[in-house]
Scaffold this motif. Sequence first.
Motif, PDB file in Angstrom:
ATOM      1  N   ALA A   1      -4.241 -16.393 -67.620  1.00  0.00           N
ATOM      2  CA  ALA A   1      -4.802 -17.563 -68.293  1.00  0.00           C
ATOM      3  C   ALA A   1      -3.667 -18.138 -69.146  1.00  0.00           C
ATOM      4  N   GLU A   2      -3.912 -19.218 -69.824  1.00  0.00           N
ATOM      5  CA  GLU A   2      -2.899 -19.819 -70.689  1.00  0.00           C
ATOM      6  C   GLU A   2      -2.470 -18.806 -71.753  1.00  0.00           C
ATOM      7  N   GLY A   3      -1.172 -18.405 -71.698  1.00  0.00           N
ATOM      8  CA  GLY A   3      -0.637 -17.471 -72.689  1.00  0.00           C
ATOM      9  C   GLY A   3      -1.051 -16.025 -72.490  1.00  0.00           C
ATOM     10  N   VAL A   4      -1.673 -15.701 -71.349  1.00  0.00           N
ATOM     11  CA  VAL A   4      -2.118 -14.332 -71.063  1.00  0.00           C
ATOM     12  C   VAL A   4      -1.538 -13.911 -69.708  1.00  0.00           C
ATOM     13  N   PHE A   5      -0.923 -12.714 -69.674  1.00  0.00           N
ATOM     14  CA  PHE A   5      -0.236 -12.235 -68.476  1.00  0.00           C
ATOM     15  C   PHE A   5      -0.668 -10.819 -68.133  1.00  0.00           C
ATOM     16  N   GLU A   6      -0.727 -10.543 -66.828  1.00  0.00           N
ATOM     17  CA  GLU A   6      -0.910  -9.178 -66.366  1.00  0.00           C
ATOM     18  C   GLU A   6       0.451  -8.692 -65.885  1.00  0.00           C
ATOM     19  N   VAL A   7       0.881  -7.547 -66.427  1.00  0.00           N
ATOM     20  CA  VAL A   7       2.136  -6.928 -66.016  1.00  0.00           C
ATOM     21  C   VAL A   7       1.779  -5.597 -65.365  1.00  0.00           C
ATOM     22  N   CYS A   8       2.327  -5.346 -64.170  1.00  0.00           N
ATOM     23  CA  CYS A   8       2.063  -4.102 -63.436  1.00  0.00           C
ATOM     24  C   CYS A   8       3.373  -3.374 -63.176  1.00  0.00           C
ATOM     25  N   VAL A   9       3.331  -2.066 -63.357  1.00  0.00           N
ATOM     26  CA  VAL A   9       4.434  -1.201 -62.962  1.00  0.00           C
ATOM     27  C   VAL A   9       3.866  -0.280 -61.891  1.00  0.00           C
ATOM     28  N   THR A  10       4.454  -0.338 -60.701  1.00  0.00           N
ATOM     29  CA  THR A  10       3.991   0.470 -59.578  1.00  0.00           C
ATOM     30  C   THR A  10       5.016   1.557 -59.297  1.00  0.00           C
ATOM     31  N   GLY A  11       4.538   2.789 -59.229  1.00  0.00           N
ATOM     32  CA  GLY A  11       5.391   3.916 -58.872  1.00  0.00           C
ATOM     33  C   GLY A  11       4.930   4.497 -57.554  1.00  0.00           C
ATOM     34  N   THR A  12       5.867   4.680 -56.634  1.00  0.00           N
ATOM     35  CA  THR A  12       5.566   5.293 -55.348  1.00  0.00           C
ATOM     36  C   THR A  12       6.413   6.548 -55.214  1.00  0.00           C
ATOM     37  N   VAL A  13       5.745   7.677 -55.046  1.00  0.00           N
ATOM     38  CA  VAL A  13       6.427   8.958 -54.895  1.00  0.00           C
ATOM     39  C   VAL A  13       6.137   9.468 -53.484  1.00  0.00           C
ATOM     40  N   THR A  14       7.182   9.605 -52.680  1.00  0.00           N
ATOM     41  CA  THR A  14       7.052  10.124 -51.321  1.00  0.00           C
ATOM     42  C   THR A  14       7.783  11.457 -51.267  1.00  0.00           C
TER      43      THR A  14
ATOM     44  N   ASP B   1      11.334  11.135 -53.036  1.00  0.00           N
ATOM     45  CA  ASP B   1      11.854   9.774 -53.145  1.00  0.00           C
ATOM     46  C   ASP B   1      10.923   9.002 -54.075  1.00  0.00           C
ATOM     47  N   ILE B   2      11.494   8.374 -55.108  1.00  0.00           N
ATOM     48  CA  ILE B   2      10.693   7.648 -56.096  1.00  0.00           C
ATOM     49  C   ILE B   2      11.148   6.200 -56.133  1.00  0.00           C
ATOM     50  N   ASN B   3      10.191   5.281 -56.032  1.00  0.00           N
ATOM     51  CA  ASN B   3      10.478   3.848 -56.120  1.00  0.00           C
ATOM     52  C   ASN B   3       9.599   3.223 -57.182  1.00  0.00           C
ATOM     53  N   LEU B   4      10.178   2.278 -57.927  1.00  0.00           N
ATOM     54  CA  LEU B   4       9.429   1.532 -58.937  1.00  0.00           C
ATOM     55  C   LEU B   4       9.468   0.050 -58.594  1.00  0.00           C
ATOM     56  N   ALA B   5       8.384  -0.627 -58.902  1.00  0.00           N
ATOM     57  CA  ALA B   5       8.317  -2.080 -58.725  1.00  0.00           C
ATOM     58  C   ALA B   5       7.611  -2.675 -59.937  1.00  0.00           C
ATOM     59  N   LEU B   6       8.003  -3.872 -60.298  1.00  0.00           N
ATOM     60  CA  LEU B   6       7.391  -4.587 -61.419  1.00  0.00           C
ATOM     61  C   LEU B   6       6.840  -5.907 -60.931  1.00  0.00           C
ATOM     62  N   SER B   7       5.741  -6.319 -61.545  1.00  0.00           N
ATOM     63  CA  SER B   7       5.237  -7.665 -61.284  1.00  0.00           C
ATOM     64  C   SER B   7       4.605  -8.198 -62.564  1.00  0.00           C
ATOM     65  N   ALA B   8       4.649  -9.495 -62.719  1.00  0.00           N
ATOM     66  CA  ALA B   8       4.035 -10.161 -63.871  1.00  0.00           C
ATOM     67  C   ALA B   8       3.407 -11.454 -63.368  1.00  0.00           C
TER      68      ALA B   8
ATOM     69  N   GLY C   1      11.988 -12.145 -70.772  1.00  0.00           N
ATOM     70  CA  GLY C   1      12.464 -10.852 -71.252  1.00  0.00           C
ATOM     71  C   GLY C   1      11.327  -9.957 -71.714  1.00  0.00           C
ATOM     72  N   ILE C   2      10.344 -10.538 -72.370  1.00  0.00           N
ATOM     73  CA  ILE C   2       9.185  -9.756 -72.828  1.00  0.00           C
ATOM     74  C   ILE C   2       8.438  -9.194 -71.616  1.00  0.00           C
ATOM     75  N   LEU C   3       8.213 -10.054 -70.607  1.00  0.00           N
ATOM     76  CA  LEU C   3       7.493  -9.619 -69.402  1.00  0.00           C
ATOM     77  C   LEU C   3       8.302  -8.628 -68.568  1.00  0.00           C
ATOM     78  N   GLY C   4       9.614  -8.745 -68.574  1.00  0.00           N
ATOM     79  CA  GLY C   4      10.452  -7.901 -67.735  1.00  0.00           C
ATOM     80  C   GLY C   4      10.980  -6.645 -68.414  1.00  0.00           C
ATOM     81  N   ILE C   5      10.936  -6.596 -69.748  1.00  0.00           N
ATOM     82  CA  ILE C   5      11.491  -5.450 -70.481  1.00  0.00           C
ATOM     83  C   ILE C   5      10.447  -4.800 -71.382  1.00  0.00           C
ATOM     84  N   VAL C   6       9.932  -5.562 -72.331  1.00  0.00           N
ATOM     85  CA  VAL C   6       9.051  -5.001 -73.370  1.00  0.00           C
ATOM     86  C   VAL C   6       7.736  -4.495 -72.779  1.00  0.00           C
ATOM     87  N   CYS C   7       7.070  -5.308 -71.987  1.00  0.00           N
ATOM     88  CA  CYS C   7       5.778  -4.905 -71.415  1.00  0.00           C
ATOM     89  C   CYS C   7       5.909  -3.683 -70.507  1.00  0.00           C
ATOM     90  N   PRO C   8       6.884  -3.663 -69.557  1.00  0.00           N
ATOM     91  CA  PRO C   8       7.020  -2.461 -68.729  1.00  0.00           C
ATOM     92  C   PRO C   8       7.329  -1.196 -69.541  1.00  0.00           C
TER      93      PRO C   8
END
Length: 156
Positions: free
Chosen positions: A55-68, A44-51, A99-106
């Motif tokens: 700082a001003e104009g700086v973002f951390e984007v994470c893609v988390t994968g969980t494999v059970t 079972d594979i699950n993916l999650a995204l967060s952004a 869109g950049i945070l939700g598509i391009v970065c991941p």
Amino acid sequence: MSEENNIPSNAPVFQIQRMYLKDLSLEQPNAPQILLEQTQPQVDINLALSAEPVAEGVFEVCVTGTVTTKVGERTLFLIEAKQAGIFEIRNVPQEQVEGILGIVCPQMIYPYLRAIVSDVCTRAGFPPVLLTEVNFQAMFEAQQAQREAAASPTLN
């Protein structure tokens, strides 16, 4: 205008500051007994995204994968990997930033996550789990549609 490179100070900016492995865990709670079983496991594979803004104009984007991976009801192994990137996004309209945070970065982060999950499986003594390609644009559009549906009043 900037003297150095003749780029206007209000020009759109999008660049990667850093890619990194934020978190990684491997669990084999039923080893070594379960390793002796010859049954084909279910994966079972699950993916999650967060952004998050850092700082001003700086973002951390994470893609988390969980494999059970389970044999029957017992867990053979569980891997959770969180691959992240820090991105600078400036002078871009807000609707495009989403869109950049939700598509391009991941899309940029995901190949690193795939490699890590495959490598951890192999190092743990299992065949590699190869995460399939993901259409982040379709995921983003589905999330947008869900948000819009939740926000619009329903008629009874």
